[in-house]
Design a protein around this motif. Sequence first.
Motif, PDB file in Angstrom:
ATOM      1  N   LYS A 211       0.859  -1.183   0.000  1.00  0.00           N
ATOM      2  CA  LYS A 211       0.000   0.000   0.000  1.00  0.00           C
ATOM      3  C   LYS A 211       0.896   1.234   0.000  1.00  0.00           C
ATOM      4  O   LYS A 211       1.771   1.376   0.858  1.00  0.00           O
ATOM      5  CB  LYS A 211      -0.903  -0.021   1.233  1.00  0.00           C
ATOM      6  CG  LYS A 211      -2.117   0.869   1.136  1.00  0.00           C
ATOM      7  CD  LYS A 211      -3.096   0.569   2.270  1.00  0.00           C
ATOM      8  CE  LYS A 211      -4.378   1.371   2.119  1.00  0.00           C
ATOM      9  NZ  LYS A 211      -5.341   1.057   3.211  1.00  0.00           N
TER      10      LYS A 211
ATOM     11  N   TYR B 110       1.307   5.392   0.092  1.00  0.00           N
ATOM     12  CA  TYR B 110       0.615   6.588   0.559  1.00  0.00           C
ATOM     13  C   TYR B 110       1.133   7.870  -0.084  1.00  0.00           C
ATOM     14  O   TYR B 110       0.443   8.888  -0.079  1.00  0.00           O
ATOM     15  CB  TYR B 110       0.746   6.702   2.074  1.00  0.00           C
ATOM     16  CG  TYR B 110       0.034   5.607   2.810  1.00  0.00           C
ATOM     17  CD1 TYR B 110      -1.296   5.751   3.198  1.00  0.00           C
ATOM     18  CD2 TYR B 110       0.675   4.407   3.112  1.00  0.00           C
ATOM     19  CE1 TYR B 110      -1.964   4.743   3.866  1.00  0.00           C
ATOM     20  CE2 TYR B 110       0.018   3.381   3.785  1.00  0.00           C
ATOM     21  CZ  TYR B 110      -1.300   3.563   4.160  1.00  0.00           C
ATOM     22  OH  TYR B 110      -1.963   2.549   4.807  1.00  0.00           O
TER      23      TYR B 110
ATOM     24  N   ASN C 173      -4.010  11.519  -2.928  1.00  0.00           N
ATOM     25  CA  ASN C 173      -5.392  11.742  -2.494  1.00  0.00           C
ATOM     26  C   ASN C 173      -5.981  10.482  -1.890  1.00  0.00           C
ATOM     27  O   ASN C 173      -6.711  10.524  -0.901  1.00  0.00           O
ATOM     28  CB  ASN C 173      -6.247  12.206  -3.673  1.00  0.00           C
ATOM     29  CG  ASN C 173      -5.885  13.605  -4.139  1.00  0.00           C
ATOM     30  OD1 ASN C 173      -5.062  14.282  -3.513  1.00  0.00           O
ATOM     31  ND2 ASN C 173      -6.489  14.040  -5.220  1.00  0.00           N
ATOM     32  N   THR C 174      -5.667   9.345  -2.499  1.00  0.00           N
ATOM     33  CA  THR C 174      -6.093   8.041  -1.993  1.00  0.00           C
ATOM     34  C   THR C 174      -4.924   7.079  -2.123  1.00  0.00           C
ATOM     35  O   THR C 174      -4.290   7.012  -3.184  1.00  0.00           O
ATOM     36  CB  THR C 174      -7.297   7.492  -2.790  1.00  0.00           C
ATOM     37  OG1 THR C 174      -8.367   8.435  -2.725  1.00  0.00           O
ATOM     38  CG2 THR C 174      -7.764   6.169  -2.212  1.00  0.00           C
ATOM     39  N   ALA C 175      -4.624   6.351  -1.060  1.00  0.00           N
ATOM     40  CA  ALA C 175      -3.535   5.370  -1.119  1.00  0.00           C
ATOM     41  C   ALA C 175      -3.865   4.297  -2.153  1.00  0.00           C
ATOM     42  O   ALA C 175      -5.035   3.965  -2.384  1.00  0.00           O
ATOM     43  CB  ALA C 175      -3.325   4.738   0.251  1.00  0.00           C
ATOM     44  N   ILE C 176      -2.828   3.751  -2.782  1.00  0.00           N
ATOM     45  CA  ILE C 176      -3.011   2.711  -3.799  1.00  0.00           C
ATOM     46  C   ILE C 176      -2.297   1.434  -3.373  1.00  0.00           C
ATOM     47  O   ILE C 176      -1.420   1.450  -2.503  1.00  0.00           O
ATOM     48  CB  ILE C 176      -2.464   3.160  -5.169  1.00  0.00           C
ATOM     49  CG1 ILE C 176      -0.930   3.377  -5.089  1.00  0.00           C
ATOM     50  CG2 ILE C 176      -3.178   4.411  -5.656  1.00  0.00           C
ATOM     51  CD1 ILE C 176      -0.261   3.480  -6.434  1.00  0.00           C
TER      52      ILE C 176
ATOM     53  N   THR D  89      -4.490   1.064 -11.041  1.00  0.00           N
ATOM     54  CA  THR D  89      -4.462   2.040  -9.950  1.00  0.00           C
ATOM     55  C   THR D  89      -4.540   3.444 -10.543  1.00  0.00           C
ATOM     56  O   THR D  89      -4.184   3.666 -11.711  1.00  0.00           O
ATOM     57  CB  THR D  89      -3.181   1.940  -9.102  1.00  0.00           C
ATOM     58  OG1 THR D  89      -2.037   2.247  -9.938  1.00  0.00           O
ATOM     59  CG2 THR D  89      -3.009   0.550  -8.510  1.00  0.00           C
ATOM     60  N   THR D  90      -4.991   4.381  -9.724  1.00  0.00           N
ATOM     61  CA  THR D  90      -4.996   5.794 -10.107  1.00  0.00           C
ATOM     62  C   THR D  90      -4.393   6.613  -8.981  1.00  0.00           C
ATOM     63  O   THR D  90      -4.860   6.550  -7.842  1.00  0.00           O
ATOM     64  CB  THR D  90      -6.424   6.295 -10.392  1.00  0.00           C
ATOM     65  OG1 THR D  90      -6.982   5.546 -11.487  1.00  0.00           O
ATOM     66  CG2 THR D  90      -6.409   7.776 -10.755  1.00  0.00           C
TER      67      THR D  90
ATOM     68  N   THR E  78      -2.252  13.456 -12.418  1.00  0.00           N
ATOM     69  CA  THR E  78      -3.011  12.208 -12.385  1.00  0.00           C
ATOM     70  C   THR E  78      -2.237  11.155 -13.159  1.00  0.00           C
ATOM     71  O   THR E  78      -1.782  11.405 -14.285  1.00  0.00           O
ATOM     72  CB  THR E  78      -4.410  12.370 -13.000  1.00  0.00           C
ATOM     73  OG1 THR E  78      -5.101  13.434 -12.349  1.00  0.00           O
ATOM     74  CG2 THR E  78      -5.216  11.092 -12.849  1.00  0.00           C
TER      75      THR E  78
END
Length: 380
Positions: A135, A137, A152-155, A170-171, A190
């Motif tokens: 994961k 961050y 913005n969101t962990a992948i 993933t993004t 992005t």
Amino acid sequence: MKSSTQTLVTLLFSILLWVPSSHAEDPVVIRNSDMFNQVGQYYRAYLNARGDSLLSGTRETVPVRQLIGEPGGPHLWDFSEGPTDDTIRVDYVNPQGTVPGHFFPNIEFAERMQFESNGETKWLMIEQKPLIGRKVYGFFDPTWDDLGVVFNTAIVDFPDPMRYGDKWSTTVAFQSALSVLGFETPVRYTSVSEFEVDGWGYINLPELGFGDVLRVNEKVTATQAIRSDFFPSTGDGDGEDNVSFTDLGKTIHRNLYFFRPGFGLVAEIHSTTSEADPGSSFSDALFFSRMFETNREPSVGCQEPQAAGNLVLSYNAGRVLLKWDTADCTDSYRVEYSSRGGVPGSWNLLESTQSTFIVDNQALQDASRIYRVISVLSQP
């Protein structure tokens, strides 16, 4: 109807089940236990030469078309020879109490990469979680205006487990600042990644010899957008906090990752970047690393799942909470119950899960229930 005082809930300690693979052609599986997951571990890898721009981190390209090969397998990726112009050392550390840790106050595990040619250091803030994967961050990079970049969101870039044929995406999105004509304006970044485990076979590494390997192919599509009010145009109108952004264009590149059981990520090949997809068999690489040293004790890979220990039962208002510790080499857990003392043929499936807990909402249907948790290693 049976009252709760008449209900006896008992526990049978977990047992394990191993389903052996019948696919001899593609036996390689990469799991959480193969990855670097402890503070104090490190590895070193050879790298191609750095280019003229130290700040941008560009490097001289190296020809790799003959090394890449085709998808499928089995293949031999012989990386015993290659560029040794630079060396990277990657340490796994607790970032708390450091400058990078200031930007990530809740993260206690990080990958710190240092280029030995000039001491430049980059950080990746991660967490290695069984049955989930790595994961991510965010990152800390001195070459960025915003040193610490929080996603913005962990992948999860490399899931647990990984097998030949797996696909995922993933993004990554974050906002930074760009200096233009002496003015700083917000820029939205992005990056969309499409992953596929597209190859398997063997890899030969300097000093470490050969072993099994999986190849992960990543297609990265990156876009940048600048605040629209920096330009006369109105923009796309989808910015955050009613601020519009105007796209500056997109770029595409490919990354190939090679994972070896017991050693984790052992080699990387990154393509050049352009507006068109370079494809899986690109000719030149901007980044070519090959592990040659590590203090990690190599494992032999998963042969069978381990028992899920430390089972605990909690009872409340007719429901039973079962929880247990994570078991190594396990894909999922099969939770079963017996209302007849666990005699052969009396076991019933309660739930199959990848979590380490379940709640039995029907515990009062029987005078007593015995539970067992079975660790399952699925077929590749």
